[in-house]
Design an enzyme around this catalytic site. Sequence first.
Site, PDB file in Angstrom:
ATOM      1  N   ASN A   9       0.869  -1.170   0.000  1.00  0.00           N
ATOM      2  CA  ASN A   9       0.000   0.000   0.000  1.00  0.00           C
ATOM      3  C   ASN A   9       0.912   1.228   0.000  1.00  0.00           C
ATOM      4  OD1 ASN A   9      -1.822   2.049   0.478  1.00  0.00           O
ATOM      5  ND2 ASN A   9      -2.270   1.458   2.594  1.00  0.00           N
ATOM      6  N   TRP A  10       0.998   1.867  -1.148  1.00  0.00           N
ATOM      7  CA  TRP A  10       1.905   3.015  -1.255  1.00  0.00           C
ATOM      8  C   TRP A  10       1.328   4.267  -0.610  1.00  0.00           C
ATOM      9  CZ3 TRP A  10       5.274   3.592  -6.305  1.00  0.00           C
ATOM     10  CH2 TRP A  10       6.159   2.515  -6.380  1.00  0.00           C
ATOM     11  N   LYS A  11       0.053   4.231  -0.221  1.00  0.00           N
ATOM     12  CA  LYS A  11      -0.597   5.404   0.384  1.00  0.00           C
ATOM     13  C   LYS A  11      -0.366   6.645  -0.499  1.00  0.00           C
ATOM     14  CE  LYS A  11       0.186   3.335   4.872  1.00  0.00           C
ATOM     15  NZ  LYS A  11      -0.019   3.481   6.291  1.00  0.00           N
ATOM     16  N   GLU A  95      -6.990   4.579   7.778  1.00  0.00           N
ATOM     17  CA  GLU A  95      -6.730   6.004   7.517  1.00  0.00           C
ATOM     18  C   GLU A  95      -7.918   6.640   6.794  1.00  0.00           C
ATOM     19  OE1 GLU A  95      -2.924   5.430   5.645  1.00  0.00           O
ATOM     20  OE2 GLU A  95      -2.059   4.837   7.569  1.00  0.00           O
ATOM     21  N   GLU A 163      -5.767  -5.259  10.168  1.00  0.00           N
ATOM     22  CA  GLU A 163      -4.737  -4.259  10.423  1.00  0.00           C
ATOM     23  C   GLU A 163      -5.051  -3.521  11.727  1.00  0.00           C
ATOM     24  OE1 GLU A 163      -2.629  -3.025   6.576  1.00  0.00           O
ATOM     25  OE2 GLU A 163      -4.348  -1.719   6.825  1.00  0.00           O
ATOM     26  N   SER A 207       3.087  -2.634  10.290  1.00  0.00           N
ATOM     27  CA  SER A 207       4.526  -2.663  10.599  1.00  0.00           C
ATOM     28  C   SER A 207       5.209  -3.974  10.226  1.00  0.00           C
ATOM     29  CB  SER A 207       4.764  -2.331  12.084  1.00  0.00           C
ATOM     30  OG  SER A 207       4.377  -0.999  12.351  1.00  0.00           O
ATOM     31  N   GLY A 228       2.636  -1.329   4.273  1.00  0.00           N
ATOM     32  CA  GLY A 228       2.696   0.083   3.917  1.00  0.00           C
ATOM     33  C   GLY A 228       4.125   0.522   3.646  1.00  0.00           C
ATOM     34  N   GLY A 229       4.770   1.083   4.665  1.00  0.00           N
ATOM     35  CA  GLY A 229       6.094   1.688   4.499  1.00  0.00           C
ATOM     36  C   GLY A 229       7.109   0.784   3.825  1.00  0.00           C
TER      37      GLY A 229
END
Length: 247
Positions: A9-11, A95, A163, A207, A228-229
């Site tokens: 997920n590149w957000k 989010e 999540e 995470s 994500g990150g």
Amino acid sequence: MRRKLAAGNWKMNGLVDDLREIKALTDAHPDPDVDLLICAPATLIAQMAWARGTHALQIGGQTCHADRSGAHTGDISAPMLRDAGASHVIVGHSERRADHGETDADVAAQAAAAHGAGLVAVICIGETLDQREAGDALSVVTSQLTGSLPASATAANTVIAYEPVWAIGTGKVPTTDQIGEVHGTLRAVLRDLMKQASSVRVLYGGSVKASNAGEIFAVPDVDGALVGGASLTAADFSPIITALENA
Ligand code: PEP
């Protein structure tokens, strides 16, 4: 039985230059033993679809409107995502729930719209830290799953991502026992809600990184991860994919 899925997920990250990460990722995993998905910002979907060439990498959006079209300035519809080259879309990410007030009913309507456009809906659920500390994690995710899953859901068009909100982007991760308890509960809830429950993939997200991926993927009923990150660069995402292939 369930093919594993490594989803990124590149957000709200990524410019055209960052598509070099897609080239690096597909070069590093030319023939992956798991499904690969990157949920890109809408601005990059079409170019990412072009950049992947003939590779099996799948591309998704990060949200969609429940309507097919109309007067909704700034929104994007499921048919638009499909038209741009997406096969998947995340709905109900925490989010979006927090920043845009999206409710379970909104998420179910978005997932139904995704299904209507031929997209796989990746439905996100997860408890806050307060809810976990109050002992409510299982009841919260049960209620979210029940409220967010549309009648159109099948094992082929739906992925669930557990999540925990407190684990997203924080470096904190539940214990493997906690993850296993939630995933076991979600599988049981799915059995009550739909026919093909045992074939629905349930991901863990929050995470995930190279150093913890192996132990998370060893938890029964964890069918992959939403990352994500650590999905933003091939260097970080690649070892997670390898860990999933080896799980
Ligand atoms: C996410 O945003 O879905 C997520 C899991 O983020 P991170 O991996 O950065 O915690």
